[in-house]
Design a protein around this motif. Structure first.
Motif, PDB file in Angstrom:
ATOM      1  N   GLY A 185       0.798  -1.221   0.000  1.00  0.00           N
ATOM      2  CA  GLY A 185       0.000   0.000   0.000  1.00  0.00           C
ATOM      3  C   GLY A 185       0.828   1.266   0.000  1.00  0.00           C
ATOM      4  N   ASN A 186       2.130   1.144   0.310  1.00  0.00           N
ATOM      5  CA  ASN A 186       2.970   2.345   0.386  1.00  0.00           C
ATOM      6  C   ASN A 186       3.962   2.463  -0.764  1.00  0.00           C
ATOM      7  N   PHE A 187       4.452   1.302  -1.239  1.00  0.00           N
ATOM      8  CA  PHE A 187       5.363   1.357  -2.385  1.00  0.00           C
ATOM      9  C   PHE A 187       4.529   1.548  -3.651  1.00  0.00           C
ATOM     10  N   LYS A 188       5.164   2.156  -4.667  1.00  0.00           N
ATOM     11  CA  LYS A 188       4.448   2.413  -5.919  1.00  0.00           C
ATOM     12  C   LYS A 188       5.291   1.968  -7.113  1.00  0.00           C
ATOM     13  N   GLY A 189       4.594   1.722  -8.226  1.00  0.00           N
ATOM     14  CA  GLY A 189       5.276   1.358  -9.466  1.00  0.00           C
ATOM     15  C   GLY A 189       5.092   2.458 -10.500  1.00  0.00           C
ATOM     16  N   ALA A 190       6.190   2.991 -11.004  1.00  0.00           N
ATOM     17  CA  ALA A 190       6.107   4.093 -11.970  1.00  0.00           C
ATOM     18  C   ALA A 190       6.251   3.556 -13.399  1.00  0.00           C
ATOM     19  N   LEU A 191       5.318   3.949 -14.260  1.00  0.00           N
ATOM     20  CA  LEU A 191       5.393   3.635 -15.680  1.00  0.00           C
ATOM     21  C   LEU A 191       5.702   4.943 -16.408  1.00  0.00           C
ATOM     22  N   SER A 192       6.853   4.998 -17.071  1.00  0.00           N
ATOM     23  CA  SER A 192       7.345   6.266 -17.610  1.00  0.00           C
ATOM     24  C   SER A 192       7.146   6.329 -19.120  1.00  0.00           C
ATOM     25  N   PHE A 193       6.604   7.429 -19.569  1.00  0.00           N
ATOM     26  CA  PHE A 193       6.410   7.668 -20.999  1.00  0.00           C
ATOM     27  C   PHE A 193       7.406   8.734 -21.434  1.00  0.00           C
ATOM     28  N   ILE A 194       8.391   8.300 -22.202  1.00  0.00           N
ATOM     29  CA  ILE A 194       9.490   9.170 -22.617  1.00  0.00           C
ATOM     30  C   ILE A 194       9.231   9.581 -24.063  1.00  0.00           C
ATOM     31  N   SER A 195       9.008  10.863 -24.269  1.00  0.00           N
ATOM     32  CA  SER A 195       8.683  11.319 -25.621  1.00  0.00           C
ATOM     33  C   SER A 195       9.947  11.346 -26.466  1.00  0.00           C
ATOM     34  N   VAL A 196       9.763  11.136 -27.767  1.00  0.00           N
ATOM     35  CA  VAL A 196      10.874  11.137 -28.719  1.00  0.00           C
ATOM     36  C   VAL A 196      10.520  12.166 -29.794  1.00  0.00           C
ATOM     37  N   ALA A 197      11.326  13.216 -29.907  1.00  0.00           N
ATOM     38  CA  ALA A 197      11.017  14.286 -30.867  1.00  0.00           C
ATOM     39  C   ALA A 197      11.089  13.725 -32.287  1.00  0.00           C
ATOM     40  N   PRO A 198      10.070  14.033 -33.124  1.00  0.00           N
ATOM     41  CA  PRO A 198       9.985  13.391 -34.446  1.00  0.00           C
ATOM     42  C   PRO A 198      11.225  13.611 -35.319  1.00  0.00           C
ATOM     43  N   GLU A 199      11.752  14.821 -35.381  1.00  0.00           N
ATOM     44  CA  GLU A 199      12.878  15.076 -36.282  1.00  0.00           C
ATOM     45  C   GLU A 199      14.213  14.633 -35.687  1.00  0.00           C
ATOM     46  N   THR A 200      14.479  15.126 -34.462  1.00  0.00           N
ATOM     47  CA  THR A 200      15.800  14.929 -33.875  1.00  0.00           C
ATOM     48  C   THR A 200      15.929  13.622 -33.105  1.00  0.00           C
ATOM     49  N   GLY A 201      14.798  13.096 -32.646  1.00  0.00           N
ATOM     50  CA  GLY A 201      14.853  11.909 -31.793  1.00  0.00           C
ATOM     51  C   GLY A 201      15.169  12.240 -30.339  1.00  0.00           C
ATOM     52  N   ASP A 202      15.211  13.518 -29.977  1.00  0.00           N
ATOM     53  CA  ASP A 202      15.543  13.901 -28.594  1.00  0.00           C
ATOM     54  C   ASP A 202      14.514  13.328 -27.612  1.00  0.00           C
ATOM     55  N   MET A 203      15.018  12.758 -26.517  1.00  0.00           N
ATOM     56  CA  MET A 203      14.139  12.136 -25.532  1.00  0.00           C
ATOM     57  C   MET A 203      13.891  13.083 -24.363  1.00  0.00           C
ATOM     58  N   ALA A 204      12.679  12.981 -23.778  1.00  0.00           N
ATOM     59  CA  ALA A 204      12.336  13.728 -22.564  1.00  0.00           C
ATOM     60  C   ALA A 204      11.245  12.947 -21.847  1.00  0.00           C
ATOM     61  N   ILE A 205      11.299  12.908 -20.520  1.00  0.00           N
ATOM     62  CA  ILE A 205      10.228  12.202 -19.798  1.00  0.00           C
ATOM     63  C   ILE A 205       9.002  13.097 -19.787  1.00  0.00           C
ATOM     64  N   LYS A 206       7.962  12.634 -20.471  1.00  0.00           N
ATOM     65  CA  LYS A 206       6.737  13.437 -20.561  1.00  0.00           C
ATOM     66  C   LYS A 206       5.922  13.278 -19.270  1.00  0.00           C
TER      67      LYS A 206
END
Ligand code: K7E
Ligand code: CUA
Length: 646
Positions: A185-206
């Protein structure tokens, strides 16, 4: 017990029917023979597992072409040792020289593999890397905060909108000092969606979705009709924190978590979610400066499922499912229950109908649980023991690996009947079909990656490299063609037809575009500059000399930076650099590139340096000397090439 008996019997039968006759064997040899000077038809990128890297193979030959360093220092090229690449391995825990990589996935456009980038996860200190398939170099690594055992990663959506990274281990979020027994009940699971810029491919956690404290084991994107959703297998829905082999095997069913990421994305685009303080590294390699930079990012956007009603659901799935695989049409979601006798296949259409009809069996931490029967598409009855992973061909067939009964089983989507089974040698984990995880698998071959090698090759002491096995899947029955050794532990692999990558492959770095601050672009630009106790040597290399190759005026206590620019502009002519006593690795410098090795001499003397890569008939002449004087000496800084220092 009946199940066990049947499965082992069929496995043994398959094994016998596969024995090689002479004629058959020569026919098989032709199928994998790539004549000298000819090219393979497919690239295969195998994860390096605990090597932390990625290896590149050709299919059908099974020849290894390259090891691409990703999460581990790699002396062969100086990756993680050169000053330019050290920042790639920076994390919020400091410099980490090693990683454990599992799942490579190639970028896609319109649901088809496009061969631009390949992504791979690091489990231990959660990170996602991007490798540019023009240069086969790791060009970006992003750390994933709030995550632990980054395993349900790194799978891309059908336009590479996101590369997705789910946590295997749930943890306190934010991390803090607390009793382990208070997990539930106290620990959590994070599901991360990392965006990828269409032209450059640069990643960022959205954004990160903060889920209940289960283990999120594997994942795959929806595609076609299910594009916009992502599916994660879970185990340990019991939320046990000790002796999981018993305590996490209690529930008859765990879940596949279905996440409507389009819905959450829209919520986030409208300002939804909360910025949470954290810190994680974002490391980017610049192709023009030939240098990586590491930036610490201080916050991440988190979303609780309860904030976005209708975005997260649980699909009951028997017995600690491992693989979570979506067929090319996007309709079928296969959950491979490790401890289940049957394979469970869910229907996306039925799932939507059940959600529409609000037919829920209950809830877990506020997340609706759908009825098992309402979402079930079908069951493959007793296909084998210990199912792990499933891939698909382009003819409506699925191929599932079975670890315990050590086989690959081919079955039909929709009728759920078993068509064929072939043994693997031994204990298969993942399998790969080129073009897998896309709308258009490229059929023809399938390869299995096995955990146990035992008697397949000449012994090499107690440890054997893992073995992969290549099968022809163009016919009704699978045909074993080839064994080939792999490197590290290749859990999963991505593969595709060679043409696109081959056409785009870069031959050199343009010297004129070299923006490295310490580049010397001709022999005339070379110099040695003292800055306090730091000495910067602007050095060039070209067949077959270094400039300068005589250097004096270094003193004990100095920190010497060799900035070596390779002036060559021909394909496949790297030069190497190493100096006696340096406590990093050599450098391997590509044509047009600048790389830096730091050397802190510990002894007075005249020390040689040389080229480590046999580059020309006069390679052995590629050498030089650097003179190290006592700390209190007044030897002036001087350098030369082709004449004596006076
Ligand atoms: Cu099954 Cu890490 Cu995908 Cu190993 S995992 S096999
Ligand atoms: Cu340059 Cu050997």
């Amino acid at each position: 017990m009946v199940t066990v008996f049947i499965a082992f019997t069929s496995c043994n039968n398959a094994s016998k029917s596969n024995s090689k006759s002479g004629a058959l064997a020569s026919n098989i040899a032709e199928k994998v023979y790539v004549a000298p000077g000819e090219y393979d038809e497919f690239y295969a990128f195998l994860s390096g597992g605990y090597s932390g890297n990625l290896t590149v193979y050709g299919l059908p030959s099974g020849r290894m072409f390259k090891e691409i360093p990703v999460f581990s220092q790699f002396p062969t090229s100086g990756y993680g040792y050169s000053e330019e690449t050290k920042p790639m391995l920076n994390t919020s825990h400091g410099f980490i020289p090693w990683g454990d990589s599992h799942h490579p996935d190639i970028s896609q456009t319109n649901g088809e593999i496009d061969g631009r980038f390949i992504f791979i996860n690091e489990n231990n200190t959660p990170r996602i890397a991007k490798i540019d398939l023009k240069t086969f170099e790791t060009t970006e690594i992003i750390e994933v905060p709030n995550s632990a055992g980054n395993h349900s990663s790194s799978f891309v959506t059908e336009n590479t909108e996101y590369v997705v990274a789910g946590t295997r281990f749930s943890v306190p979020i934010p991390q803090r000092d607390m009793p382990i027994k208070d997990y539930k009940g106290n620990f959590k699971g994070a599901l991360s969606f990392i965006s990828v810029a269409p032209e450059t491919g640069d990643m960022a956690i959205k954004f990160q979705v903060l889920m209940p404290g289960f283990n999120y084991d594997l994942s795959h994107p929806g595609r076609g009709k299910s594009h916009g959703w992502f599916f994660f297998t879970t185990y340990n829905t019991e939320e046990a924190n000790t002796l999981l082999e018993v305590n996490a095997s209690q529930n008859d069913k765990d879940f596949i978590a279905a996440i409507n990421w389009k819905k959450i994305e829209e919520y986030v685009n409208n300002g939804g979610g909360t910025m949470m303080p954290t810190d994680y590294a974002h490391n980017v390699y610049d192709e023009h400066t030939h240098t990586a930079t590491s930036t610490m990012i201080k916050e991440v956007r988190v979303v609780n499922p309860s904030e976005v009603p209708g975005a997260v659901f649980f699909l009951p799935t028997p017995k600690s499912p491992h693989g979570c695989d979506v067929d090319p049409s996007g309709e079928y979601i296969v959950g491979n229950g490790k401890l289940s006798a049957n394979l469970t296949v869910h229907s996306f259409t039925k799932m939507l109908a059940a959600i529409e009809g609000k037919k829920f069996a209950g809830e877990a931490y506020g997340i609706p649980i759908l009825n098992f029967e309402d979402v079930l598409a079908g069951v493959v009855n007793q296909p084998g023991l210990g199912p792990l992973h499933t891939e698909f061909d382009d003819k409506g067939n699925a191929y599932t690996t079975f670890f315990i009964s050590s086989e690959v089983v081919k079955w039909k989507l929709g009728t759920w009947e078993v068509i064929d089974r072939k043994p693997t040698y031994y204990s298969v984990g993942h399998l790969t079909i080129p073009g897998g995880n896309s709308r258009k698998p490229q059929g023809k071959y399938m390869f299995a990656m096995n955990k146990i090698t035992k008697d397949r090759y000449l012994p090499t002491g107690p440890e054997m490299e893992h073995s992969a096995q290549l099968y022809d899947i163009s016919g009704e029955k699978m045909e074993l063609l080839l064994d080939f050794p792999t490197h590290g532990e290749p859990h999963y692999a991505a593969a595709m037809r060679a043409d696109i990558i081959k056409e785009n492959s870069q031959k050199i770095y343009n010297l004129a575009d070299n923006k490295h601050p310490y580049a010397a672009k001709s022999d005339g630009d070379t110099k040695v500059v003292r800055d306090g106790s730091n000495v910067h040597i602007y050095m060039t290399t070209i067949r077959s000399h270094f400039s300068p190759d005589n250097i004096e005026g270094i003193k004990l206590g100095d920190k010497v930076y060799f900035h070596v620019t390779n002036l060559e502009q021909d394909f496949d002519v790297p030069h190497g650099f190493a100096v006696l006593g340096q406590n990093t690795s050599e450098l391997l410098i590509m044509p047009g590139q600048t790389k830096t090795s730091v050397w802190e001499p510990t002894k007075v003397g005249v020390w040689p340096f040389y080229c480590t890569d046999f580059c020309s008939a006069l390679h052995q002449e590629m050498q030089g000397y650097i003179r190290v004087s006592p700390a209190n000496s007044d030897t002036p800084i001087k350098w030369s090439m082709g004449e004596d220092i006076e």
